[in-house]
Design a protein around this motif. Structure first.
Motif, PDB file in Angstrom:
ATOM      1  N   VAL A   1      77.193  -6.660  20.476  1.00 37.32           N
ATOM      2  CA  VAL A   1      75.618  -4.855  21.085  1.00 37.32           C
ATOM      3  C   VAL A   1      75.286  -6.076  22.444  1.00 37.32           C
ATOM      4  O   VAL A   1      74.252  -6.760  21.966  1.00 37.32           O
ATOM      5  CB  VAL A   1      75.589  -4.409  20.105  1.00 37.32           C
ATOM      6  CG1 VAL A   1      75.060  -3.489  20.741  1.00 37.32           C
ATOM      7  CG2 VAL A   1      76.684  -3.874  19.384  1.00 37.32           C
TER       8      VAL A   1
ATOM      9  N   LYS B   1      72.416  -4.646  25.241  1.00 36.99           N
ATOM     10  CA  LYS B   1      72.073  -3.527  25.960  1.00 36.99           C
ATOM     11  C   LYS B   1      71.269  -4.499  27.086  1.00 36.99           C
ATOM     12  O   LYS B   1      70.240  -5.544  26.560  1.00 36.99           O
ATOM     13  CB  LYS B   1      71.454  -3.199  24.760  1.00 36.99           C
ATOM     14  CG  LYS B   1      72.372  -2.892  23.591  1.00 36.99           C
ATOM     15  CD  LYS B   1      71.204  -1.355  22.872  1.00 36.99           C
ATOM     16  CE  LYS B   1      71.866  -0.827  22.017  1.00 36.99           C
ATOM     17  NZ  LYS B   1      71.362   0.154  20.734  1.00 36.99           N
TER      18      LYS B   1
ATOM     19  N   THR C   1      67.595  -3.548  29.395  1.00 35.61           N
ATOM     20  CA  THR C   1      66.255  -2.120  29.879  1.00 35.61           C
ATOM     21  C   THR C   1      66.138  -2.601  30.816  1.00 35.61           C
ATOM     22  O   THR C   1      65.396  -4.292  31.392  1.00 35.61           O
ATOM     23  CB  THR C   1      65.369  -2.086  28.375  1.00 35.61           C
ATOM     24  OG1 THR C   1      65.004  -3.425  28.188  1.00 35.61           O
ATOM     25  CG2 THR C   1      66.258  -1.318  27.341  1.00 35.61           C
TER      26      THR C   1
ATOM     27  N   SER D   1      68.482   2.696  31.506  1.00 34.70           N
ATOM     28  CA  SER D   1      68.777   1.199  30.450  1.00 34.70           C
ATOM     29  C   SER D   1      70.573   1.313  30.204  1.00 34.70           C
ATOM     30  O   SER D   1      71.121   2.383  30.141  1.00 34.70           O
ATOM     31  CB  SER D   1      68.379   1.364  29.118  1.00 34.70           C
ATOM     32  OG  SER D   1      68.220   2.495  28.966  1.00 34.70           O
ATOM     33  N   ALA D   2      71.390   0.835  29.478  1.00 34.25           N
ATOM     34  CA  ALA D   2      72.840   1.095  30.048  1.00 34.25           C
ATOM     35  C   ALA D   2      73.487  -0.429  28.949  1.00 34.25           C
ATOM     36  O   ALA D   2      72.300  -1.491  28.234  1.00 34.25           O
ATOM     37  CB  ALA D   2      73.587   0.003  31.132  1.00 34.25           C
ATOM     38  N   THR D   3      74.313  -0.294  28.348  1.00 35.37           N
ATOM     39  CA  THR D   3      75.007  -1.156  27.529  1.00 35.37           C
ATOM     40  C   THR D   3      76.380  -1.738  27.683  1.00 35.37           C
ATOM     41  O   THR D   3      77.145  -0.727  28.613  1.00 35.37           O
ATOM     42  CB  THR D   3      75.854  -0.105  25.532  1.00 35.37           C
ATOM     43  OG1 THR D   3      74.149   0.429  25.049  1.00 35.37           O
ATOM     44  CG2 THR D   3      76.603  -1.257  25.062  1.00 35.37           C
TER      45      THR D   3
ATOM     46  N   TYR E   1      79.579  -9.559  29.349  1.00 39.00           N
ATOM     47  CA  TYR E   1      79.635  -8.404  29.116  1.00 39.00           C
ATOM     48  C   TYR E   1      78.807  -8.031  30.306  1.00 39.00           C
ATOM     49  O   TYR E   1      78.048  -8.581  31.178  1.00 39.00           O
ATOM     50  CB  TYR E   1      78.380  -8.186  27.979  1.00 39.00           C
ATOM     51  CG  TYR E   1      79.308  -8.729  26.431  1.00 39.00           C
ATOM     52  CD1 TYR E   1      80.057  -7.654  25.334  1.00 39.00           C
ATOM     53  CD2 TYR E   1      78.805 -10.092  26.353  1.00 39.00           C
ATOM     54  CE1 TYR E   1      80.099  -8.552  24.449  1.00 39.00           C
ATOM     55  CE2 TYR E   1      79.390 -10.720  25.117  1.00 39.00           C
ATOM     56  CZ  TYR E   1      80.023  -9.449  24.109  1.00 39.00           C
ATOM     57  OH  TYR E   1      80.289 -10.089  22.684  1.00 39.00           O
TER      58      TYR E   1
ATOM     59  N   VAL F   1      76.938  -5.403  32.546  1.00 40.02           N
ATOM     60  CA  VAL F   1      76.420  -3.477  32.611  1.00 40.02           C
ATOM     61  C   VAL F   1      76.263  -3.183  33.715  1.00 40.02           C
ATOM     62  O   VAL F   1      75.814  -3.825  34.955  1.00 40.02           O
ATOM     63  CB  VAL F   1      75.040  -4.589  32.041  1.00 40.02           C
ATOM     64  CG1 VAL F   1      74.113  -3.360  31.756  1.00 40.02           C
ATOM     65  CG2 VAL F   1      74.835  -4.899  30.340  1.00 40.02           C
TER      66      VAL F   1
ATOM     67  N   THR G   1      67.202  -8.023  28.739  1.00 42.36           N
ATOM     68  CA  THR G   1      68.626  -8.122  27.337  1.00 42.36           C
ATOM     69  C   THR G   1      68.497  -8.412  26.087  1.00 42.36           C
ATOM     70  O   THR G   1      68.406  -9.480  25.815  1.00 42.36           O
ATOM     71  CB  THR G   1      69.278  -9.026  28.486  1.00 42.36           C
ATOM     72  OG1 THR G   1      70.165  -8.909  29.882  1.00 42.36           O
ATOM     73  CG2 THR G   1      71.047  -9.740  27.654  1.00 42.36           C
ATOM     74  N   THR G   2      69.693  -7.879  24.988  1.00 42.49           N
ATOM     75  CA  THR G   2      69.067  -7.662  24.003  1.00 42.49           C
ATOM     76  C   THR G   2      70.494  -8.239  23.582  1.00 42.49           C
ATOM     77  O   THR G   2      71.436  -6.789  23.953  1.00 42.49           O
ATOM     78  CB  THR G   2      68.368  -6.651  22.937  1.00 42.49           C
ATOM     79  OG1 THR G   2      66.879  -6.389  23.422  1.00 42.49           O
ATOM     80  CG2 THR G   2      68.055  -7.346  21.717  1.00 42.49           C
TER      81      THR G   2
ATOM     82  N   ARG H   1      67.007 -12.288  23.195  1.00 38.68           N
ATOM     83  CA  ARG H   1      66.636 -11.479  24.010  1.00 38.68           C
ATOM     84  C   ARG H   1      66.594 -13.014  25.184  1.00 38.68           C
ATOM     85  O   ARG H   1      65.920 -13.728  24.723  1.00 38.68           O
ATOM     86  CB  ARG H   1      65.198 -10.611  23.363  1.00 38.68           C
ATOM     87  CG  ARG H   1      64.433 -10.260  24.090  1.00 38.68           C
ATOM     88  CD  ARG H   1      63.403  -9.933  24.123  1.00 38.68           C
ATOM     89  NE  ARG H   1      62.565  -8.703  24.450  1.00 38.68           N
ATOM     90  CZ  ARG H   1      61.603  -8.864  25.165  1.00 38.68           C
ATOM     91  NH1 ARG H   1      61.466 -10.631  25.403  1.00 38.68           N
ATOM     92  NH2 ARG H   1      61.136  -8.096  25.759  1.00 38.68           N
TER      93      ARG H   1
END
Length: 130
Positions: A68, A70, A72, A84-86, A95, A97, A111-112, A121
Motif C-alpha cells: 500500500v 500513499k 501526501t 494526497s493519493a494512493t 507504483y 501516483v 510517501t508511506t 517512509r
C-alpha cells in the motif's frame, strides 16, 4: 598553473551543483528492510497533473509487489496541505501516483509504504515550476 587549478575547482563545484538539482527530483529512504524511491515525470515537476513513480524493494533488492503506497503533499511556505493519493500497483515493484498540483512553489512529498507488517517512509521537498 594556479589559475588552472582554480578553474578546475570551479568546474567541479558547478558540476556538483548541477547534480544536486537533478537529485532533488528524486527521494530515497531505507527503513524496516524496505527501500523506497520516488521519481517525478515530468522532471522537474510542473503545475498540473504530476505522475510520481514510487519504487519499492526489499532488503535483498527484490521488487515488492502488493504494497500500500500513499503520497501526501504540503506547501510548507503556505502552511497548507495539498492533495494526497494512493498508488496503483504496476506489478513490478513500482507504483504510480497521480497528483494535481495547482501552484508553482516548493512542495513536500511524503510517501508511506506498508507491506507485510512493515512500514517505510520517504520524503522530498521539490520545486514545482509553472
Amino acid at each position: 598553473m594556479r589559475s588552472i587549478a582554480v578553474i578546475a575547482v570551479v568546474a567541479l563545484l558547478g558540476a556538483g551543483c548541477s547534480a544536486s538539482r537533478v537529485a532533488s527530483s528524486t527521494g530515497t529512504a531505507s527503513q524496516n528492510g524496505l527501500a523506497v524511491s520516488m521519481s517525478f515525470n515530468p522532471s522537474p515537476p510542473t503545475e498540473g497533473v504530476q505522475a510520481l513513480t514510487v519504487t519499492v524493494r526489499d532488503a535483498a533488492g527484490a521488487a515488492v509487489k502488493g504494497a500500500v503506497v500513499k503520497v501526501t503533499t504540503s506547501m510548507p511556505s503556505m502552511s497548507m496541505d495539498g492533495p494526497s493519493a494512493t498508488g496503483t500497483d504496476n506489478s513490478n515493484g513500482t507504483y504510480t501516483v497521480r497528483l494535481l498540483l495547482q501552484y508553482a512553489t516548493t512542495w513536500q512529498f511524503v510517501t508511506t509504504v506498508s507491506t507485510g507488517g512493515k512500514t517505510a517512509r520517504a520524503q522530498v521537498n521539490q520545486e514545482v515550476k509553472s
